[in-house]
Design a protein around this motif. Structure first.
Motif, PDB file in Angstrom:
ATOM      1  N   UNK A   1       0.840  -1.199   0.000  1.00 63.96           N
ATOM      2  CA  UNK A   1       0.000   0.000   0.000  1.00 63.96           C
ATOM      3  C   UNK A   1       0.877   1.252   0.000  1.00 63.96           C
ATOM      4  N   UNK A   2       0.261   2.367  -0.276  1.00 65.43           N
ATOM      5  CA  UNK A   2       0.952   3.646  -0.247  1.00 65.43           C
ATOM      6  C   UNK A   2       1.535   3.910   1.144  1.00 65.43           C
TER       7      UNK A   2
ATOM      8  N   UNK B   1       5.538   4.451   2.077  1.00 68.42           N
ATOM      9  CA  UNK B   1       6.090   5.629   2.750  1.00 68.42           C
ATOM     10  C   UNK B   1       6.853   5.195   4.002  1.00 68.42           C
ATOM     11  N   UNK B   2       6.280   4.300   4.761  1.00 63.60           N
ATOM     12  CA  UNK B   2       6.903   3.829   6.000  1.00 63.60           C
ATOM     13  C   UNK B   2       8.177   3.047   5.709  1.00 63.60           C
TER      14      UNK B   2
ATOM     15  N   UNK C   1       1.295   3.066  13.765  1.00 68.24           N
ATOM     16  CA  UNK C   1       1.727   1.818  14.422  1.00 68.24           C
ATOM     17  C   UNK C   1       1.189   0.606  13.669  1.00 68.24           C
ATOM     18  N   UNK C   2      -0.045   0.716  13.200  1.00 66.45           N
ATOM     19  CA  UNK C   2      -0.665  -0.387  12.458  1.00 66.45           C
ATOM     20  C   UNK C   2       0.123  -0.692  11.180  1.00 66.45           C
ATOM     21  N   UNK C   3       0.563   0.341  10.490  1.00 71.24           N
ATOM     22  CA  UNK C   3       1.345   0.150   9.265  1.00 71.24           C
ATOM     23  C   UNK C   3       2.686  -0.508   9.598  1.00 71.24           C
ATOM     24  N   UNK C   4       3.334  -0.060  10.665  1.00 76.51           N
ATOM     25  CA  UNK C   4       4.591  -0.685  11.089  1.00 76.51           C
ATOM     26  C   UNK C   4       4.341  -2.160  11.405  1.00 76.51           C
ATOM     27  N   UNK C   5       3.255  -2.453  12.109  1.00 75.36           N
ATOM     28  CA  UNK C   5       2.913  -3.841  12.430  1.00 75.36           C
ATOM     29  C   UNK C   5       2.683  -4.678  11.170  1.00 75.36           C
TER      30      UNK C   5
ATOM     31  N   UNK D   1       4.750  -7.952  10.209  1.00 73.95           N
ATOM     32  CA  UNK D   1       4.069  -9.226   9.932  1.00 73.95           C
ATOM     33  C   UNK D   1       4.441  -9.770   8.558  1.00 73.95           C
ATOM     34  N   UNK D   2       4.657  -8.869   7.591  1.00 66.71           N
ATOM     35  CA  UNK D   2       5.035  -9.278   6.238  1.00 66.71           C
ATOM     36  C   UNK D   2       6.538  -9.553   6.124  1.00 66.71           C
ATOM     37  N   UNK D   3       7.242  -9.380   7.232  1.00 62.65           N
ATOM     38  CA  UNK D   3       8.696  -9.583   7.297  1.00 62.65           C
ATOM     39  C   UNK D   3       9.465  -8.680   6.334  1.00 62.65           C
ATOM     40  N   UNK D   4       8.921  -7.472   6.136  1.00 65.65           N
ATOM     41  CA  UNK D   4       9.616  -6.442   5.372  1.00 65.65           C
ATOM     42  C   UNK D   4      10.439  -5.566   6.311  1.00 65.65           C
ATOM     43  N   UNK D   5      10.013  -5.520   7.571  1.00 73.23           N
ATOM     44  CA  UNK D   5      10.776  -4.935   8.666  1.00 73.23           C
ATOM     45  C   UNK D   5      10.948  -6.027   9.709  1.00 73.23           C
ATOM     46  N   UNK D   6      11.983  -5.881  10.534  1.00 72.72           N
ATOM     47  CA  UNK D   6      12.220  -6.839  11.617  1.00 72.72           C
ATOM     48  C   UNK D   6      12.582  -6.060  12.877  1.00 72.72           C
ATOM     49  N   UNK D   7      12.195  -6.604  14.039  1.00 74.59           N
ATOM     50  CA  UNK D   7      12.580  -5.941  15.281  1.00 74.59           C
ATOM     51  C   UNK D   7      14.101  -5.957  15.441  1.00 74.59           C
TER      52      UNK D   7
END
Length: 145
Positions: free
Chosen positions: A34-35, A39-40, A72-76, A80-86
């Protein structure tokens, strides 16, 4: 319908934004993104390393004019999609899959962007950039009141 040169105003800016956003969203949709996610993800992709989650959320709020809960929802979603990791307790980092998505969508939009800006004099782009930056600054100041 008139053929006079449009004066820069909120409507003209909005039409340009939504036309460009629609083009980007058509590229992102092919990749299931998504857009807001784009951005995120970009904010983390261009960082020098892991990003404080709260700083990322604040940047998304400032960029997209959404509330912190939505950011926060977008970060989550990206986690979840494993595009970001903690990373550590309060940071996130971009994953290889996230970097690949960012690079792929950037590469796919580059020729579209080039066609859109083709033939516009550099001086005109510089003036437009300065004017739009000033409008953004003033609008943000009004929102902060």
């Amino acid at each position: 319908m008139t053929t006079s040169t449009p004066v820069l105003n909120s409507r003209v800016i909005g039409l340009a934004h939504y036309a460009a956003r629609a083009l980007l969203e058509s590229v992102l949709a092919r990749h299931g993104a998504t857009f807001q996610q784009s951005v995120t993800l970009r904010l983390v992709a261009v960082a020098d390393g892991p990003v404080e989650t709260e700083h990322l959320v604040e940047s998304v709020v400032a960029s997209l004019k959404v509330d912190a809960e939505e950011a926060h929802s977008v970060v989550d979603e990206l986690l979840a999609a494993e595009l970001l990791a903690p990373q550590e307790s309060s940071r996130v980092r971009i994953t290889d899959a996230g970097r690949e998505l960012h690079e792929t969508t950037s590469a796919e939009t580059a020729p579209i962007t080039a066609r859109i800006y083709d033939g516009i004099p550099t001086e005109d782009l510089a003036v437009a950039g300065r004017v739009l930056s000033l409008i953004t600054e003033r609008a943000n100041a009004e929102l902060a009141k």
